[in-house]
Structures are given as structure tokens and as C-alpha cells.
Design an enzyme around this catalytic site. Structure first.
Site, PDB file in Angstrom:
ATOM      1  N   GLY A   3     -19.353   9.833  -5.834  1.00 49.14           N
ATOM      2  CA  GLY A   3     -20.454  10.279  -6.666  1.00 49.14           C
ATOM      3  C   GLY A   3     -20.777  11.758  -6.567  1.00 49.14           C
ATOM      4  O   GLY A   3     -21.930  12.154  -6.745  1.00 49.14           O
ATOM      5  N   GLU A   4     -19.777  12.602  -6.318  1.00 46.83           N
ATOM      6  CA  GLU A   4     -20.062  14.032  -6.150  1.00 46.83           C
ATOM      7  C   GLU A   4     -20.642  14.656  -7.419  1.00 46.83           C
ATOM      8  O   GLU A   4     -21.525  15.521  -7.358  1.00 46.83           O
ATOM      9  CB  GLU A   4     -18.806  14.794  -5.730  1.00 46.83           C
ATOM     10  N   ARG A  23     -11.031  21.133  -2.649  1.00 41.20           N
ATOM     11  CA  ARG A  23     -11.936  21.907  -3.501  1.00 41.20           C
ATOM     12  C   ARG A  23     -11.708  21.530  -4.953  1.00 41.20           C
ATOM     13  O   ARG A  23     -10.570  21.414  -5.402  1.00 41.20           O
ATOM     14  CB  ARG A  23     -11.669  23.398  -3.301  1.00 41.20           C
ATOM     15  N   ARG A  81     -22.532  13.228  -9.667  1.00 38.95           N
ATOM     16  CA  ARG A  81     -23.931  12.846  -9.745  1.00 38.95           C
ATOM     17  C   ARG A  81     -24.779  13.562  -8.691  1.00 38.95           C
ATOM     18  O   ARG A  81     -25.938  13.903  -8.933  1.00 38.95           O
ATOM     19  CB  ARG A  81     -24.064  11.327  -9.602  1.00 38.95           C
TER      20      ARG A  81
END
Length: 285
Positions: A91-92, A53, A94
Site C-alpha cells: 500500500g505504498e 526505489r 495509498r
């Protein structure tokens, strides 16, 4: 306000950008069908179950979303197909921005990996500036998850084994100092110098001083050197006092040791011929 772990940690597990060099490789490798670029329904992209997380800065996500709205998504996400869905590899940040911007589809590089977590970690170590703590976590995770030795990991990443070892030692600095590293108040250079201080309390005090006074690495080194010299003098003085006490018990007279660098003298006071004879008898039995 939640404490952010820094954008580097976000990048560590999939928020890194894909370089233009990678994009060119994708185009060149089309004939080999090793990977391809697709427009994918954003709701079909899942985060990797291996990703921890993370806390993202909403303001930065909104800024990125506005930029993507203006010029489009220049650098695609990296995903791996899994059944009829896709798992995000990189790319989280983005991806979150595209969702914020209301995009229904997003440009993705579709790749096949045997160990996607390993690739994500390695690519991000190589392509993104991580803070020392995040880098140490990445090294440890690679070793724990994939059984690398320090030497093997060094070869995999193209860095020395000693670099791996020294970075991993940062994990031993304690929560107080690690928090200062995460907040950007202590650099990797500071961390390495602090590792030379064995006393935990002194180490924490020095770290706080670095953060409060914005000390340079050189200033920290000089401070530790000065402190070590002071401690050395104090220890030496204590040893001399102990020797004086032992000599006074031996002679039954007042004894004074004077020392300066490598020179000095021992004074034994006497007030009668009898006391002098006693000294002589002990020294020359």
C-alpha cells in the site's frame, strides 16, 4: 521527465490494494489473533528496506489523496510490527496519498510474516495486473531470494512451469524492447512472438515497427513469417549460385540451375562435339 516503470512495478513491492475479500478474512480471523486492523500513527510506518526505489506520478498521488479526503481510506494498508514501529508490506501509493492529504493516522492491517517480501511479491502477482517485464522481475526475485525452482514457483503461484519459463525469457529481450514493454507499446503476446526471432537487430527493428505502426500480434506474426520466407528464398538462391559455380568449374562450361518449388532442371551449355564428349565423360566415367 523521469521515465515511469509503470504502476504495476509500484504494486510489485507493496503498492497493491487489499481486496474486500482479504478484509473479510481479517474480521473472521480476529478470534485467532492472526491479524488485526489498527489506526496507526503515519510517522511510525517505514518502507521495507527490501523495496527498490520507485518513481511515483505526483498527479495520480494527488488525485488519490483528494479521493481519500472525500470518502476516507476504504482499503487499509498492510504492515508488520517491528519493535515499536511498523514496516509497510502493501500500500505504498495509498500511504503517500495519505501523507499528501495530511493524515496523522492511517488504518492498517497488522500481520505477522516470516518472509514479508515473499508475501508482498506473491500477493501482488496474484492481485495486480503487471506488465510482462515486471512479472518476469517478480518471478526472478522470488527464485533468487527464496531458492524456488521454476516448477516449485509455478506450484506456489498456481501456474504452469512453462508459463514461468516463458515469462522469464522476456528478460533476455534487451533494453530497447524492454523499454517499449514498460511504456505499454508492446504486449506480452508481442514479446513472446519477438522471442522467436534469433537475430537481435531484426528483433529490435520489428519491435520498433510494432510500436510505430501499432501492429497487432497477428500482424507481427505474419510479418515475421513473410520475412522468414524471404530469407529462406535468399539463402536457397545463394546455395544454388554456389552449386552453379562449382559445376562450371567441373565442366569448364556454362551451367544454369532452374528450380521452382520441388521441381527444376540443370542446363549445361556446349558448342561442339568435343564439349559434349567432355560432359559425357565426366558424367559417365
Amino acid at each position: 521527465m523521469k521515465k515511469r516503470l509503470g504502476r504495476g512495478l509500484d504494486a510489485l513491492f507493496g503498492e497493491d490494494f487489499v481486496s474486500s475479500e482479504m478484509e473479510s478474512e481479517v474480521v473472521e480471523d480476529k478470534n485467532e489473533n492472526s491479524e488485526k486492523i489498527e489506526e496507526i500513527d503515519i510517522d511510525l510506518i517505514d518502507l521495507s528496506e527490501n523495496q527498490p526505489r520507485k518513481v511515483f506520478n505526483d498527479e495520480e498521488i494527488e488525485e488519490l489523496a483528494n479521493s481519500i479526503k472525500s470518502v476516507g481510506l476504504i482499503q487499509p494498508l498492510v504492515v508488520q510490527k517491528k519493535a515499536d514501529r511498523y514496516v509497510l508490506i502493501a500500500g505504498e501509493r495509498r500511504l503517500r496519498a495519505c501523507k499528501f492529504a495530511g493524515f496523522k493516522k492511517v488504518k492498517c492491517i497488522v500481520k505477522e510474516y516470516e518472509n514479508p517480501l515473499e508475501i508482498a511479491l506473491i500477493e501482488n502477482i496474484q492481485r495486480k495486473d503487471l506488465n510482462p517485464y515486471e512479472k518476469a522481475l517478480a518471478f526472478k526475485k522470488l527464485m533468487d531470494e527464496f531458492g524456488y525452482t521454476q516448477e516449485e514457483l509455478g506450484k506456489r503461484l498456481g501456474i504452469s512451469r512453462s508459463k514461468i519459463a516463458n515469462t522469464l525469457r522476456i528478460l533476455n529481450l534487451g533494453n530497447d524492447i524492454i523499454n517499449l514493454i514498460i511504456e505499454g507499446k508492446i504486449s506480452e503476446g508481442h514479446a513472446k512472438v519477438l522471442l522467436s526471432v534469433e537475430d537481435e537487430r531484426q528483433r529490435n527493428e520489428l519491435a520498433q515497427l510494432v510500436a510505430e505502426k501499432n501492429l497487432s500480434v497477428r500482424e507481427l506474426e505474419n510479418l515475421i513469417k513473410s520475412s522468414n520466407e524471404k530469407n529462406k528464398i535468399e539463402v536457397e538462391s545463394e546455395i544454388i549460385r554456389e552449386i552453379e559455380e562449382n559445376l562450371m568449374k567441373l565442366f569448364g562450361l556454362k551451367v544454369k540451375i532452374q528450380k521452382k518449388k520441388n521441381r527444376g532442371k540443370i542446363e549445361i551449355e556446349f558448342s561442339s562435339d568435343e564439349e559434349l564428349e567432355k560432359i559425357i565423360s565426366i558424367l559417365m566415367p
